[in-house]
Design an enzyme around this catalytic site. Structure first.
Site, PDB file in Angstrom:
ATOM      1  N   LYS A  75       0.827  -1.206   0.000  1.00 34.85           N
ATOM      2  CA  LYS A  75       0.000   0.000   0.000  1.00 34.85           C
ATOM      3  C   LYS A  75       0.860   1.255   0.000  1.00 34.85           C
ATOM      4  O   LYS A  75       0.644   2.183  -0.772  1.00 34.85           O
ATOM      5  CB  LYS A  75      -0.935   0.006   1.204  1.00 34.85           C
ATOM      6  CG  LYS A  75      -1.883   1.197   1.240  1.00 34.85           C
ATOM      7  CD  LYS A  75      -2.781   1.181   2.469  1.00 34.85           C
ATOM      8  CE  LYS A  75      -3.812   0.093   2.394  1.00 34.85           C
ATOM      9  NZ  LYS A  75      -4.793   0.164   3.518  1.00 34.85           N
TER      10      LYS A  75
ATOM     11  N   GLU B 296      10.153  -5.840   3.630  1.00 36.18           N
ATOM     12  CA  GLU B 296      10.359  -7.129   2.946  1.00 36.18           C
ATOM     13  C   GLU B 296       9.943  -7.043   1.479  1.00 36.18           C
ATOM     14  O   GLU B 296      10.669  -7.501   0.582  1.00 36.18           O
ATOM     15  CB  GLU B 296       9.545  -8.228   3.645  1.00 36.18           C
ATOM     16  CG  GLU B 296       9.967  -8.513   5.071  1.00 36.18           C
ATOM     17  CD  GLU B 296       9.160  -7.711   6.091  1.00 36.18           C
ATOM     18  OE1 GLU B 296       9.123  -8.130   7.257  1.00 36.18           O
ATOM     19  OE2 GLU B 296       8.580  -6.666   5.707  1.00 36.18           O
TER      20      GLU B 296
ATOM     21  N   GLY C 180      -5.127  -5.674   5.634  1.00 32.17           N
ATOM     22  CA  GLY C 180      -4.358  -6.575   4.781  1.00 32.17           C
ATOM     23  C   GLY C 180      -4.888  -7.989   4.760  1.00 32.17           C
ATOM     24  O   GLY C 180      -4.991  -8.619   3.701  1.00 32.17           O
ATOM     25  N   ARG C 181      -5.269  -8.510   5.913  1.00 29.80           N
ATOM     26  CA  ARG C 181      -5.745  -9.896   5.984  1.00 29.80           C
ATOM     27  C   ARG C 181      -7.153 -10.045   5.446  1.00 29.80           C
ATOM     28  O   ARG C 181      -7.671 -11.162   5.355  1.00 29.80           O
ATOM     29  CB  ARG C 181      -5.661 -10.400   7.427  1.00 29.80           C
ATOM     30  CG  ARG C 181      -6.429  -9.564   8.431  1.00 29.80           C
ATOM     31  CD  ARG C 181      -6.025  -9.939   9.850  1.00 29.80           C
ATOM     32  NE  ARG C 181      -6.630  -9.088  10.869  1.00 29.80           N
ATOM     33  CZ  ARG C 181      -6.149  -7.903  11.234  1.00 29.80           C
ATOM     34  NH1 ARG C 181      -5.076  -7.406  10.615  1.00 29.80           N
ATOM     35  NH2 ARG C 181      -6.730  -7.208  12.188  1.00 29.80           N
TER      36      ARG C 181
ATOM     37  N   GLU D 230      -4.095 -12.636  13.860  1.00 31.31           N
ATOM     38  CA  GLU D 230      -3.771 -11.217  13.791  1.00 31.31           C
ATOM     39  C   GLU D 230      -4.991 -10.380  14.183  1.00 31.31           C
ATOM     40  O   GLU D 230      -4.859  -9.279  14.710  1.00 31.31           O
ATOM     41  CB  GLU D 230      -3.289 -10.835  12.384  1.00 31.31           C
ATOM     42  CG  GLU D 230      -2.604  -9.478  12.327  1.00 31.31           C
ATOM     43  CD  GLU D 230      -1.893  -9.234  11.010  1.00 31.31           C
ATOM     44  OE1 GLU D 230      -0.684  -9.543  10.917  1.00 31.31           O
ATOM     45  OE2 GLU D 230      -2.532  -8.726  10.074  1.00 31.31           O
TER      46      GLU D 230
ATOM     47  N   HIS E  67      -1.807 -38.990   9.348  1.00 33.56           N
ATOM     48  CA  HIS E  67      -0.548 -39.714   9.541  1.00 33.56           C
ATOM     49  C   HIS E  67       0.514 -38.807  10.155  1.00 33.56           C
ATOM     50  O   HIS E  67       1.708 -39.095  10.061  1.00 33.56           O
ATOM     51  CB  HIS E  67      -0.070 -40.286   8.205  1.00 33.56           C
ATOM     52  CG  HIS E  67      -1.000 -41.316   7.652  1.00 33.56           C
ATOM     53  ND1 HIS E  67      -0.845 -42.665   7.898  1.00 33.56           N
ATOM     54  CD2 HIS E  67      -2.121 -41.193   6.900  1.00 33.56           C
ATOM     55  CE1 HIS E  67      -1.825 -43.339   7.299  1.00 33.56           C
ATOM     56  NE2 HIS E  67      -2.616 -42.461   6.686  1.00 33.56           N
TER      57      HIS E  67
ATOM     58  N   LYS F  93       9.266  -5.029  13.980  1.00 30.36           N
ATOM     59  CA  LYS F  93       9.672  -4.356  12.744  1.00 30.36           C
ATOM     60  C   LYS F  93      10.513  -3.123  13.049  1.00 30.36           C
ATOM     61  O   LYS F  93      11.534  -2.858  12.393  1.00 30.36           O
ATOM     62  CB  LYS F  93       8.435  -3.971  11.931  1.00 30.36           C
ATOM     63  CG  LYS F  93       7.707  -5.141  11.300  1.00 30.36           C
ATOM     64  CD  LYS F  93       6.316  -4.774  10.842  1.00 30.36           C
ATOM     65  CE  LYS F  93       6.288  -3.689   9.813  1.00 30.36           C
ATOM     66  NZ  LYS F  93       4.909  -3.433   9.320  1.00 30.36           N
TER      67      LYS F  93
END
Length: 545
Positions: free
Chosen positions: A209, A215, A271-272, A357, A388, A508
């Site tokens: 944004k 990152e 964001g999520r 979050e 398994h 961060k």
């Protein structure tokens, strides 16, 4: 903001606590034995989704009390405030309007006096036009060759949603194109994503944004350097191979991207919750605009169900209340999401961000420290792989782990007996968790007495079974929205802000301070704790050796 009553002081909460003391240890074997019609009665259905919640440790009274709690905590009022564009994200003074991203043309949702729906559809139309050009080959790279590879660069919601959607809808994707996703700052992620790609046929989508996310922009600049090296340093060619999902036109232009190919979104989109915004551009490129819009319609249908259905028949509300029941009255710390559908292999990872979050909060909307658990840990893997792996702990371990089984009646790729065997495992696992196997049953099989305890299954392990016809783009939208609103319901009960994420900020900020300390040629003066100082010095020493 006016203070609200403490959750544990509410009569509805106290009634549930008293009720739990009476029925909390009642076994599902007893509940089913006392009510032969329980399995046919305790379910809800809407929009092609069948929710069997009969294998939960509840009675009719439990549901009544949970609904009473939802009403007392204002779930309906808070839900309506969200749909009306009220600024319910109080710490950032923002509306919470992911529901506007899938509202139909002609709908009206007002924020700060402005209907936001026309802008949403203008962006969707722009995305569709761009996607059609790329998919048809009309959009060409700098050498005149068509785009065959798409690399999405983002992190968090700018990555998890697109990755999950691509994997979930791969059956519907354009197979002549390759899609890759880069998120980790670890250089291995980028290196492996582009290793076998031809730069002249590759399009990068940079999703940030602000266009400053550490990152994402580190990976984006590495992608730019990789592309320029392959193209002979032609900076003008960057605009043919990079587009942006951002709102920062100045930084996008500085990078070399034509702002005509910049796709924006809004501060009322977390964001999520953004996979159905411009963040989903890679998804639209993969499956096409029609399938993307079908997914949006699925989202919208579930939005309307959540907004209008009575609480006792409301799928997200029921699931959210059951989560509260186990988290706050049984002490369950996790929820396992178990999709028996390989295409949904990234769905549990997507839900981890959506749920944790959102509801990983330690203070109420009033700023008071909570005295009850919030934010269950969501995790899982597709079946039958998990059987398994970790099902042993769910069946015979000491922790109570409620499970959501997700399955589809029809296989997208029917092969022999595969799907019937897959579905048999869904039903068998839910049955085994609920009813287990008694010592008497184990002995009746001829098991030696010393071995009996090892082969006993306690049972009484709760689960939901979510059954739908098949995995279509529309159904994916419904499933994601189902969990979005389940999260909302939990947050409304707990009186927390499900829509900020300050918890990601501290690490961060500290990283930004440490980066120059790692990169400095001279030994920096470190002012951290003794552990951090020591490990930084050790890293610098080993890096220099």
């Amino acid at each position: 903001m006016a203070a609200t009553p403490a959750l544990k002081s509410r009569p509805a909460w106290k009634a549930l606590a008293s009720h739990h003391a009476k029925i909390g240890k009642t076994h599902l074997r007893e509940l089913f034995g006392d009510d032969p019609k329980r399995g046919a009665r305790m379910n809800a259905e809407a929009l092609g989704i069948f929710l069997d919640y009969s294998k939960n440790r509840i009675t009719d009274e439990t549901l009544k009390l949970l609904i009473r709690l939802a009403k007392a905590c204002g779930v309906e009022r808070k839900r309506d405030a969200m749909f009306e564009g009220k600024k319910i994200n109080i710490t950032e003074n923002r509306a919470v309007l992911h529901v506007a991203l899938r509202a139909p043309r002609g709908a009206k949702i007002v924020v700060d006096g402005k209907n936001v729906v026309p802008a949403v559809h203008a962006t969707l139309d722009k995305m569709a036009k761009f996607s059609d050009r790329v998919r048809s080959g009309q959009w060409k790279g700098h050498t005149g060759r068509r785009i065959k590879n798409v690399v999405n660069i983002g992190i968090g919601g700018s990555d998890l949603g697109p990755v999950m959607a691509y994997e979930a809808l791969r059956y519907y994707s354009k197979r002549s194109m390759t899609f890759r996703f880069v998120s980790n700052i670890d250089g291995n992620d980028f290196a492996e994503a582009v290793k076998d790609l031809d730069a002249a046929e590759t399009l990068f989508i940079v999703s940030s944004k602000t266009f400053t996310t550490l990152e994402t922009m580190t990976n984006a600049h590495s992608a730019r350097a990789w592309f320029l090296k392959a193209s002979g340093g032609k900076t003008a060619a960057v605009a043919k191979h990079f587009v942006a999902v951002s709102t920062n036109a100045a930084e996008v232009t500085k990078f070399g991207i034509d702002t005509a190919n910049m796709f924006g979104f809004w501060d009322w989109v977390g964001g999520r919750y953004s996979m159905d915004s411009a963040i989903g551009l890679s998804s639209m490129l993969a499956v096409g605009p029609d399938n993307f819009r079908a997914m949006l319609d699925g989202f919208h249908q579930m939005d309307e169900h959540f907004r209008t259905a009575p609480l006792e028949k409301n799928l997200p509300v029921l699931m959210g209340l059951l989560s509260v029941w186990y988290s706050n009255f049984f002490g369950a710390q996790t929820v396992a999401v178990l999709p028996y559908e390989q295409y949904l292999k990234r769905f549990p990872a997507y839900l981890q961000q959506l749920t944790m979050e959102s509801n990983g909060k330690h203070v109420t909307l009033d700023g008071k420290t909570v005295n009850y658990d919030t934010g269950s840990i969501y995790w899982g893997e597709p079946g039958t792989n998990g059987q398994h792996s970790f099902y042993q702990l769910i069946h015979q371990g000491t922790r109570l782990i409620p499970c959501d089984f997700i399955a589809f009646v029809k296989a997208l790729n029917p092969i022999g007996r595969h799907h019937d065997i897959l579905m048999a495992n869904v039903f068998a696992q839910a049955e085994a968790l609920a009813f287990g196997k008694t010592a008497e049953q184990v002995r009746a099989e001829g098991t030696a007495d010393w071995l009996v305890p090892h082969r006993v299954f306690e049972g009484n392990r709760p689960s939901n079974t979510i059954l739908a016809d098949n995995l279509t783009p529309g159904m994916l939208g419904k499933l994601v929205a189902l969990y979005e609103h389940c999260v909302f319901t939990q947050g409304a009960i707990w009186n927390i802000n499900s829509f900020d994420q300050w918890g990601v900020e501290l690490g961060k900020a500290l990283a930004q301070a440490i980066i120059p300390e790692l990169e400095s040629k001279d030994s920096p003066k470190l002012r951290h704790d003794s552990s951090t100082n020591h490990i930084i010095r050790r890293y610098r020493k080993l890096k220099a050796s």
